[in-house]
Motif scaffolding. Structure first.
Motif, PDB file in Angstrom:
ATOM      1  N   VAL A  77       4.253  13.365  -2.573  1.00 15.51           N
ATOM      2  CA  VAL A  77       5.005  12.358  -1.818  1.00 15.51           C
ATOM      3  C   VAL A  77       4.165  11.099  -1.655  1.00 15.51           C
ATOM      4  O   VAL A  77       2.956  11.105  -1.853  1.00 15.51           O
ATOM      5  N   CYS A  78       4.849  10.047  -1.258  1.00 14.28           N
ATOM      6  CA  CYS A  78       4.153   8.852  -0.809  1.00 14.28           C
ATOM      7  C   CYS A  78       3.858   9.043   0.666  1.00 14.28           C
ATOM      8  O   CYS A  78       4.751   9.336   1.450  1.00 14.28           O
ATOM      9  N   ALA A  79       2.600   8.902   1.049  1.00 11.85           N
ATOM     10  CA  ALA A  79       2.211   9.234   2.408  1.00 11.85           C
ATOM     11  C   ALA A  79       1.808   8.001   3.209  1.00 11.85           C
ATOM     12  O   ALA A  79       1.054   8.095   4.166  1.00 11.85           O
ATOM     13  N   GLU A  80       2.276   6.835   2.783  1.00 11.51           N
ATOM     14  CA  GLU A  80       1.957   5.631   3.547  1.00 11.51           C
ATOM     15  C   GLU A  80       3.232   4.803   3.587  1.00 11.51           C
ATOM     16  O   GLU A  80       3.779   4.486   2.539  1.00 11.51           O
ATOM     17  N   PHE A  81       3.711   4.492   4.785  1.00 12.35           N
ATOM     18  CA  PHE A  81       4.998   3.808   4.881  1.00 12.35           C
ATOM     19  C   PHE A  81       4.984   2.549   4.021  1.00 12.35           C
ATOM     20  O   PHE A  81       4.098   1.712   4.136  1.00 12.35           O
ATOM     21  N   CYS A  82       5.990   2.439   3.125  1.00 12.68           N
ATOM     22  CA  CYS A  82       5.935   1.344   2.162  1.00 12.68           C
ATOM     23  C   CYS A  82       7.246   0.589   2.068  1.00 12.68           C
ATOM     24  O   CYS A  82       7.436  -0.214   1.168  1.00 12.68           O
ATOM     25  N   GLY A  83       8.175   0.828   2.962  1.00 12.27           N
ATOM     26  CA  GLY A  83       9.428   0.095   2.919  1.00 12.27           C
ATOM     27  C   GLY A  83      10.607   1.008   3.185  1.00 12.27           C
ATOM     28  O   GLY A  83      10.452   2.170   3.542  1.00 12.27           O
ATOM     29  N   SER A  94      12.813   2.702   1.521  1.00 11.78           N
ATOM     30  CA  SER A  94      13.003   4.013   0.898  1.00 11.78           C
ATOM     31  C   SER A  94      11.712   4.803   0.787  1.00 11.78           C
ATOM     32  O   SER A  94      11.575   5.669  -0.082  1.00 11.78           O
ATOM     33  N   HIS A  95      10.789   4.515   1.685  1.00  9.31           N
ATOM     34  CA  HIS A  95       9.510   5.235   1.652  1.00  9.31           C
ATOM     35  C   HIS A  95       9.718   6.749   1.627  1.00  9.31           C
ATOM     36  O   HIS A  95       9.075   7.469   0.868  1.00  9.31           O
ATOM     37  N   ALA A  96      10.663   7.224   2.454  1.00  8.54           N
ATOM     38  CA  ALA A  96      10.868   8.673   2.543  1.00  8.54           C
ATOM     39  C   ALA A  96      11.509   9.219   1.275  1.00  8.54           C
ATOM     40  O   ALA A  96      11.592  10.429   1.094  1.00  8.54           O
ATOM     41  N   LEU A  97      11.989   8.334   0.398  1.00  8.90           N
ATOM     42  CA  LEU A  97      12.636   8.778  -0.841  1.00  8.90           C
ATOM     43  C   LEU A  97      11.718   8.521  -2.030  1.00  8.90           C
ATOM     44  O   LEU A  97      12.177   8.339  -3.150  1.00  8.90           O
ATOM     45  N   MET A  98      10.445   8.476  -1.770  1.00  7.03           N
ATOM     46  CA  MET A  98       9.496   8.230  -2.847  1.00  7.03           C
ATOM     47  C   MET A  98       8.652   9.489  -2.999  1.00  7.03           C
ATOM     48  O   MET A  98       7.637   9.661  -2.346  1.00  7.03           O
ATOM     49  N   ALA A  99       9.118  10.368  -3.877  1.00  2.00           N
ATOM     50  CA  ALA A  99       8.431  11.652  -4.057  1.00  2.00           C
ATOM     51  C   ALA A  99       8.333  11.939  -5.549  1.00  2.00           C
ATOM     52  O   ALA A  99       8.766  11.141  -6.378  1.00  2.00           O
ATOM     53  N   VAL A 137       0.839  -1.196   0.000  1.00  2.00           N
ATOM     54  CA  VAL A 137       0.000   0.000   0.000  1.00  2.00           C
ATOM     55  C   VAL A 137       0.880   1.254   0.000  1.00  2.00           C
ATOM     56  O   VAL A 137       1.799   1.373   0.803  1.00  2.00           O
ATOM     57  N   HIS A 138       0.628   2.137  -0.928  1.00  2.00           N
ATOM     58  CA  HIS A 138       1.270   3.450  -0.949  1.00  2.00           C
ATOM     59  C   HIS A 138       0.168   4.496  -0.814  1.00  2.00           C
ATOM     60  O   HIS A 138      -1.010   4.149  -0.788  1.00  2.00           O
ATOM     61  N   SER A 139       0.567   5.751  -0.764  1.00  2.00           N
ATOM     62  CA  SER A 139      -0.459   6.787  -0.744  1.00  2.00           C
ATOM     63  C   SER A 139       0.014   7.974  -1.567  1.00  2.00           C
ATOM     64  O   SER A 139       1.137   8.417  -1.448  1.00  2.00           O
TER      65      SER A 139
HETATM   66 CU   LIG Z   1       5.332   4.384  -1.230  1.00  2.00          CU
END
Ligand SMILES: [Cu+2]
Lengths: 291, 126
Positions: free
Chosen positions: A157-163, A165-170, A122-124
């Motif tokens: 940004v991706c607003a749902e923790f997804c792994g 590199s979640h914080a690097l998913m923009a 799940v991503h957001s």
């Molecule tokens: Cu994500």
């Protein structure tokens, strides 16, 4: 924005009121206010006033949360969240869809329908400047309708923790004048001219085509992001690195150094010169419109 | 001395159990809102156009809160012991719990309203 200014002004007024009450309270001689008067003050200023203000704000803000209306002719952008990047497909009804990645372009003043989903976890999907967040759930398509009312660049940004590199998913969202957008979409439908050369050979020889598409070459794999128009993106690797030759070369040699857990193998044995050649080739495509 | 017979709401004594009635109703209504929205979205496929059940549930919740607030209001107005309030007496304890219940009822009433309002404005399941 309208909402922001109302809230800022409201907060300032309330802060000044509190200060005024504070000053009055300090200046008033002791014993001026009896028990009943004090309780009444607490009831009105402490309970009734905030309740009324909050109710008014709620009633005023709730209609803004209604989803925007949209029609069947509106531009549709399918977005798929993947660990840790964005797969995009524009459908405007005038020809085949346009595939892209990691950077969204929207026309100002037109309604845009995002159909968002995911393939792994799940991503957001969240563009704070344009709308609320929308969960991207594998096996389900959620719809988000937005309309940019001025040109500019918005961050998403991706607003749902997804792994890892979640914080690097923009990603960046570029809101363009409609005519510039149409020109861009038309040119993205075609195949950009690209210098042939050693970069192209190295790209094939290293097996990059097993995962990536570069339009106009035999490489059509869809596992990783489409690299056809890499050179026009404002960032590399989903908002992680600057869009330069050096960072592209460095990323190619060791993707997970910059994005832990990235689904792209490391090519540590590749000489930096080769990586730079590939990067130059990838970035060389022309066909830029309205950057 | 001939006292008037107690009214029914005076015979009901507020206690720690009745104290939690308003917030418990609030919690129940909150859960109910979520269940109602998700079930009507899943079964009807779109936001229920006439949310009769939801309105009924909200009215019931507000009514329970109102009644318990009213009982608490009556009981916290019973005459207490004269000052100084140095030891915990039965009547003072009662008045204290009644007052707390009253305040909680006010909070829960507003809270139930706030969580019910979006239904009046939102129009689909997204
Ligand atoms: Cu994500």
């Amino acid at each position: 924005m309208h909402l922001t200014s109302v809230l800022v002004i409201g907060a300032t007024v309330i802060a000044l009121l509190v200060l005024a009450v504070y000053v009055i309270a300090v200046r008033t001689p002791e014993g001026k206010l009896d028990h009943v008067g004090g309780m009444r003050l607490v009831l009105w200023l402490g309970a009734i006033f905030p309740t009324v203000v909050l109710t008014a704000l709620l009633l005023w803000a709730l209609p803004a949360m209604r989803p925007l209306p949209h029609q069947s002719g509106d531009l549709r952008i399918q977005v798929q969240g993947e660990q840790f990047w964005w797969r995009l497909r524009y459908e405007d009804g005038n020809g085949p869809g346009v595939i892209s990645a990691n950077e969204v372009r929207v026309p100002v003043g037109r309604t845009v329908v995002f159909d968002v989903t995911a393939t792994d976890v799940v991503h957001s999907f969240w563009i704070p400047g344009l709308g609320g967040k929308m969960d991207m759930i594998p096996g389900r398509i959620n719809r988000l309708v937005v309309k940019a009312d001025k040109p500019g660049i918005f961050r998403g940004v991706c607003a749902e923790f997804c792994g890892l590199s979640h914080a690097l998913m923009a990603f960046d969202v570029i809101a363009m004048e409609p005519s510039a957008f149409d020109a861009w979409l038309a040119s993205a439908r075609g195949v950009p001219a690209r210098a042939d050369g050693r970069g192209a050979e190295l790209f094939s020889a290293n097996g990059c085509g097993a995962c990536h598409t570069v339009k106009g070459t035999p490489h059509t794999a869809m596992i990783g992001p489409d690299l056809t128009r890499l050179g026009e993106r404002r960032s590399l690797a989903a908002g992680t690195l600057p869009p330069t030759l050096e960072s592209t070369a460095a990323f190619i040699r060791n993707a997970s150094r910059f994005k832990p857990g990235a689904r792209m193998p490391a090519y540590s044995a590749m000489p930096i010169e080769d990586a730079t050649e590939i990067a130059r080739w990838l970035r060389s495509a022309d066909g830029e419109a309205g950057r | 001395m001939n006292r008037d017979p107690l009214k029914w709401h005076e015979r009901l004594r507020v206690s720690l159990w009745t104290l939690i009635v308003p917030p418990a109703v609030w919690a129940g209504h909150f859960l109910f809102s979520y269940l109602w929205a998700s079930i009507s979205c899943a079964k009807v496929g779109s936001f229920a156009r006439f949310p009769t059940l939801f309105v009924a549930g909200t009215v019931v919740a507000l009514a329970i809160i109102l009644v318990s607030g009213w009982i608490a209001w009556k009981q916290q107005r019973m005459t207490g012991d004269p000052p100084p309030h140095e030891s915990g007496t039965q009547i003072d304890r009662l008045r204290f719990i009644a007052k707390s219940t009253l305040l909680l009822a006010g909070l829960s009433f507003v809270a139930v309203l706030f969580s019910a309002l979006p239904v009046a404005f939102l129009s689909d399941c997204r």
